[in-house]
Design an enzyme around this catalytic site. Sequence first.
Site, PDB file in Angstrom:
ATOM      1  N   GLU A   1       2.612   5.097  -3.953  1.00 20.49           N
ATOM      2  CA  GLU A   1       2.578   6.065  -5.081  1.00 20.49           C
ATOM      3  C   GLU A   1       3.890   6.826  -5.229  1.00 20.49           C
ATOM      4  O   GLU A   1       4.219   7.168  -6.378  1.00 20.49           O
ATOM      5  CB  GLU A   1       1.404   7.032  -4.891  1.00 20.49           C
TER       6      GLU A   1
ATOM      7  N   ASP B   1       0.859  -1.189   0.000  1.00 22.99           N
ATOM      8  CA  ASP B   1       0.000   0.000   0.000  1.00 22.99           C
ATOM      9  C   ASP B   1       0.900   1.245   0.000  1.00 22.99           C
ATOM     10  O   ASP B   1       2.121   1.145   0.161  1.00 22.99           O
ATOM     11  CB  ASP B   1      -0.865  -0.061   1.272  1.00 22.99           C
TER      12      ASP B   1
ATOM     13  N   ASP C   1      -9.149   3.678  -2.444  1.00 18.52           N
ATOM     14  CA  ASP C   1     -10.132   4.123  -1.454  1.00 18.52           C
ATOM     15  C   ASP C   1     -11.382   4.695  -2.108  1.00 18.52           C
ATOM     16  O   ASP C   1     -11.605   5.904  -2.135  1.00 18.52           O
ATOM     17  CB  ASP C   1      -9.495   5.153  -0.522  1.00 18.52           C
TER      18      ASP C   1
END
Length: 821
Positions: free
Chosen positions: A408, A405, A493
């Site tokens: 980015e 996770d 999300d």
Amino acid sequence: MKMFYGLILLVGINSMLNDSGGSGTPIGRLRQVQKTPESVIAVYDSGKARVEIFKSGIVHLTIQRGDDSRKSFAVIEEPEELSRYKIDSDKKAISVSLKDGAVKYLPESMNLSYVPQNSSNQLDLIGIQFEGSGLVATFDIHGARNFYGLGEKTLPYNKYGTCDTMWNSDFPAYSAKLDPLYESIPFLLKADTSGAYGLFFDNTFRSVFDVGASDSGKLVYKSAGGALELYLITGKNSTEIVQRFSELTGKMAMPPIWALGYQQSRWSYYPEEKVLDLARGFRKREIPCDVIYLDINYMDGYRCFTWSPKDFPTPKNMLDTLHDLGFKIVTIIDPGIKNESGYRVHDSGVKEDVFVKSPDGKYFAGQVWPGDCVFPDFFNEKTRKWWGSQYEFLLDYGVDGFWNDMNEPSVFNGPNKTFPLDVVHRLDVEDHTNSTGKNATVTHAEVHNVYGMQMARASREGLEKLEPDERPFVLTRANYAGGQRYAAMWTGDNFSSFAHLKLALSMFLNIGVSGQPFVGSDVGGFIGNPSAELFSRWLELGVFTPFFRTHSVWDSKPREPWAFDSASMEVNRGVIERRYELLPEIYTAFRDASENGLPIVRPLYLDFPEDQEAYNISDEFLFGDNLLVAPVVDSGTASREIYLPGRHSGDDVKWRSFYDGEEIQKGWQSVGAPLGKTPIFLRDGTILLTQSLIQSTSQQADTLILKIYGTNSAKGSSYFDDGETMSYKRGDFLVWNITYEYTNSHGILNFDREGTYQPRYRFLSVDVSVLPEQRGRVPAHKAVMKTSDGRELVGEITDIRNGVVRVTFPFTTEVRSIVVE
Ligand code: MIG
């Protein structure tokens, strides 16, 4: 990988001042055109253009300043020998003739034209400007109005008229208009009834695709730096183009079969007893489930590769119990490593010098969950090896898979929530060469979009090294083109709403044609609380979503399949059971995707390229080769409008209802769709492979059940292997091609076997009269199996329900034929 013959003298940037060619670019005038075995190179005063051919059908055009080159993160193919193609080149034009069209690069004007064989939609690069450090390339799209792909994007399904940015970004609770999101796949597919082409811009800087938004006749591609790295993918239709793109950038590896089961997640299930209760809750209620996820609370103060001593004091015992209950466990791992001396992961990383540095040579630090963090520099092999080896800690406890996770990368206090653009990444030396062969660093601005993919790569490669005979499961949030080689991805999300349910599906379709088949969304929506109805509807889509996981934010209400009321629990159980019944089909669809690169959740236009309507439909899809699914994506309804394709294409497809085999007309119509009864259709002539119920893939289903959806003939095929090891790569698999013919009041099934794997089913059943018109026609007085070792076995009629007769035999891969009369 890329070698340049004929070194070019770099002329200073000043030459642009007295520059006449190349529309005011700092590249200067054309000097000469040279050939190497794999490329034609136009040499300019201070730059070059290069034409190569990849995988018969892909023309790669690079136009760049200077002479540097960097190995692609995405492309795994080598350019082909030009001598295999018809190419003319001189200073006026470099012309390539391919099977599906002609490509011509004009070195003087730096223009390119593609004239497809069978399409009115020509494509022309009509201008390229290098401005500051960036570039702008303008294409005339000659009236094309249907564009897809671009990876994980919200915005309208058809990308025509949109402006999409490639810049991996963490935006929790994104809206249906927010862009950019977590991953970047700069691949655009033009597809309509006149034909298709693909454009892959393999440039990892921030870039923008203005697809007819500012100028209705133009595609304008802008990048903040680097070169034009255009792969023009030609082919006879979009299927061929998507396949070629996947050959260029690689395919999904076969996942372990448990990763195809239903998965339950939450931020977070803790402490240990809660996790065990959850697991027992599934088994007690007999709702199938394969995987439980542990989000960040399993760690000690959010430190990667640790366990919370307070909430997970006995992780080994917990994992043993979960495994005994037939569950696999996936733990989250973020890139941020707490910047704290004395923490072993931090200290070993400092010792090995693996963390990302600022230009001043000090480690870059930023805030994430653990507080102040440093970040592995996944761009070099030393760091990737170090990172990969960290997983040993969790593997030793028995953790089965890993969820990457925040890659980015997402940094709470970073500029624009990420790393500063001038942070320095150290590349593998061989990946980056300039005239001195030494420059092996790049700025974050150049490779931001690849950070998540390199993290997933490091994770996967580490797991492959630690457990060479196991198939790794890695899930990632950020990714780049080619990232399907390393990990599955989910759409981050999202929000609990019907609009987001609809959006998830249209995102899957575009991600799928962008080369990534293994995709899913948080079932029910990450943020917010779904109604019981929304949750059940989302599960219904989930059954046909490659990655099928319920997940929600920390302050959401309970979201287990039984968390609503008992009526909805019954619905949810039935929906999840369908996933397990269809597992032989789903597993086969994964196998096909891992071999042919096509999506598992497939837009209708891929299979029905001549059907105009198919290009506008983003709320239906083909699942694998045989099924068409039209999930309900609106609230408060027990029916929906569906479109069954194939009307205009002149091909002879017929559709049947999954539930009762009734033939359904092509075209638009309304069908009933009460909760739990997803509209599902099959192509007439399909043998559907299903299995008897299991509670997780750790159990062996008793019976493989063939369902014949064909009047006079049908066919089906299925792939089996052990579902977890690499032995399938050594030939230990089974492919069954099965055909059915009905003649002279006999139904005959023939089995053709490839491979040696022996599935461990106990019984083989055939539902011989699924179709209404066959009921009574195939009464199944008698069914006889013949085996290749000369046995004849008489089947037993084990069920007659609504006129559908089921005959059952002992399971054997030696079966050659079954005759029903
Ligand atoms: O800043 O680990 O998208 O699935 O539950 C939030 C906590 C970090 C974002 C992920 C989400 C996950 C959450 N994470």
